[in-house]
Scaffold this active site. Sequence first.
Site, PDB file in Angstrom:
ATOM      1  N   ASP A 207      77.420 -39.384  48.894  1.00 34.28           N
ATOM      2  CA  ASP A 207      77.124 -40.133  50.118  1.00 34.28           C
ATOM      3  C   ASP A 207      78.309 -40.960  50.605  1.00 34.28           C
ATOM      4  O   ASP A 207      79.309 -41.117  49.908  1.00 34.28           O
ATOM      5  CB  ASP A 207      75.882 -41.032  49.914  1.00 34.28           C
ATOM      6  CG  ASP A 207      75.848 -41.696  48.542  1.00 34.28           C
ATOM      7  OD1 ASP A 207      76.903 -41.835  47.927  1.00 34.28           O
ATOM      8  OD2 ASP A 207      74.749 -42.068  48.099  1.00 34.28           O
TER       9      ASP A 207
ATOM     10  N   ASN B  19      64.867 -49.217  43.968  1.00 34.70           N
ATOM     11  CA  ASN B  19      63.654 -48.702  44.620  1.00 34.70           C
ATOM     12  C   ASN B  19      63.423 -47.217  44.311  1.00 34.70           C
ATOM     13  O   ASN B  19      62.596 -46.575  44.941  1.00 34.70           O
ATOM     14  CB  ASN B  19      63.740 -48.907  46.142  1.00 34.70           C
ATOM     15  CG  ASN B  19      64.897 -48.127  46.767  1.00 34.70           C
ATOM     16  OD1 ASN B  19      65.594 -47.374  46.096  1.00 34.70           O
ATOM     17  ND2 ASN B  19      65.091 -48.304  48.066  1.00 34.70           N
TER      18      ASN B  19
ATOM     19  N   GLU C 275      65.969 -42.506  50.490  1.00 32.57           N
ATOM     20  CA  GLU C 275      65.146 -43.695  50.301  1.00 32.57           C
ATOM     21  C   GLU C 275      63.668 -43.322  50.166  1.00 32.57           C
ATOM     22  O   GLU C 275      63.252 -42.235  50.566  1.00 32.57           O
ATOM     23  CB  GLU C 275      65.325 -44.636  51.509  1.00 32.57           C
ATOM     24  CG  GLU C 275      66.756 -45.118  51.735  1.00 32.57           C
ATOM     25  CD  GLU C 275      67.208 -46.171  50.720  1.00 32.57           C
ATOM     26  OE1 GLU C 275      66.697 -46.195  49.579  1.00 32.57           O
ATOM     27  OE2 GLU C 275      68.091 -46.959  51.075  1.00 32.57           O
TER      28      GLU C 275
ATOM     29  N   HIS D  27      65.655 -44.763  44.680  1.00 32.75           N
ATOM     30  CA  HIS D  27      66.406 -43.781  45.475  1.00 32.75           C
ATOM     31  C   HIS D  27      67.443 -43.049  44.626  1.00 32.75           C
ATOM     32  O   HIS D  27      67.936 -43.576  43.626  1.00 32.75           O
ATOM     33  CB  HIS D  27      67.030 -44.405  46.733  1.00 32.75           C
ATOM     34  CG  HIS D  27      68.229 -45.271  46.523  1.00 32.75           C
ATOM     35  ND1 HIS D  27      68.555 -46.301  47.379  1.00 32.75           N
ATOM     36  CD2 HIS D  27      69.200 -45.293  45.585  1.00 32.75           C
ATOM     37  CE1 HIS D  27      69.670 -46.882  46.988  1.00 32.75           C
ATOM     38  NE2 HIS D  27      70.082 -46.289  45.881  1.00 32.75           N
TER      39      HIS D  27
END
Length: 242
Positions: A67, A136, A143, A138
Amino acid sequence: MTIYKVKDYGEMSRKAADVIAAQVVLKPDCVLGLATGSSPEGMYKELVRRYEEGVLDFSKVTTVNLDEYKGLAPQHEQSYRRFMDSNLFDHVNIDKSRTFVPNGLAEDSEQECRDYEQLLVRQGRQDIQLLGIGNNGHIGFNEPGDCFLCDTHCVALAPSTIEANKRFFASEADVPRYAYSMGIRSIMRAKKILLVASGEAKANALKEALYGPVTPQVPGSILQLHPDVVVVADAAAGSKLP
Ligand code: F6R
């Protein structure tokens, strides 16, 4: 899935470096899928150390990164291109023209996603894909709630990711709101996956990803469906695993 629970960050980094190093030794012209962030930093240091000792040769390796922040230039000190240069590429004998990171400055986002996905396909399946995991759940910047079936795409970062990553920026307002990320499908194409996790903040996400239901609400849970996953977690991140 093989899960190594190790003592601390140092041991996690060495163990993860063992896995990547084995790949490079077994197949010198391998495609490494790479990640940025705090979790793999120690592993990159260890790989650089092994290169300096003459044990590792990166001259034929190709890398594809997960990313990049949208809007950051490659030279920006928080760009993932810059992270990779300063943590690995500038210190080993890799051919930089075979190191790929999405272009944060692309003018046409959709085109950039298509181009990066095509580039991934042209390189062939990653022999190994390194991942960290977000608090979280990811992986890459996929996400919670994102689809499982996507290729490289432009993501609106979750508030929890902005919160977690603000430590790298002068203020929260400086954290980019969007990023380009390999999709779940691009990640799952890898022949092997190596997930590293360190620290208590990751304990829940790791437990949910590895043992909870497989759901886009916990993007990392898709890894339960991959045939060859190695997880290296330090004691704190692994504290909630059975
Ligand atoms: C980084 C990436 C992210 C991180 C994750 C954990 O390229 O794709 O998924 O792996 O946010 O980040 P750290 O390791 O900084 O806790």
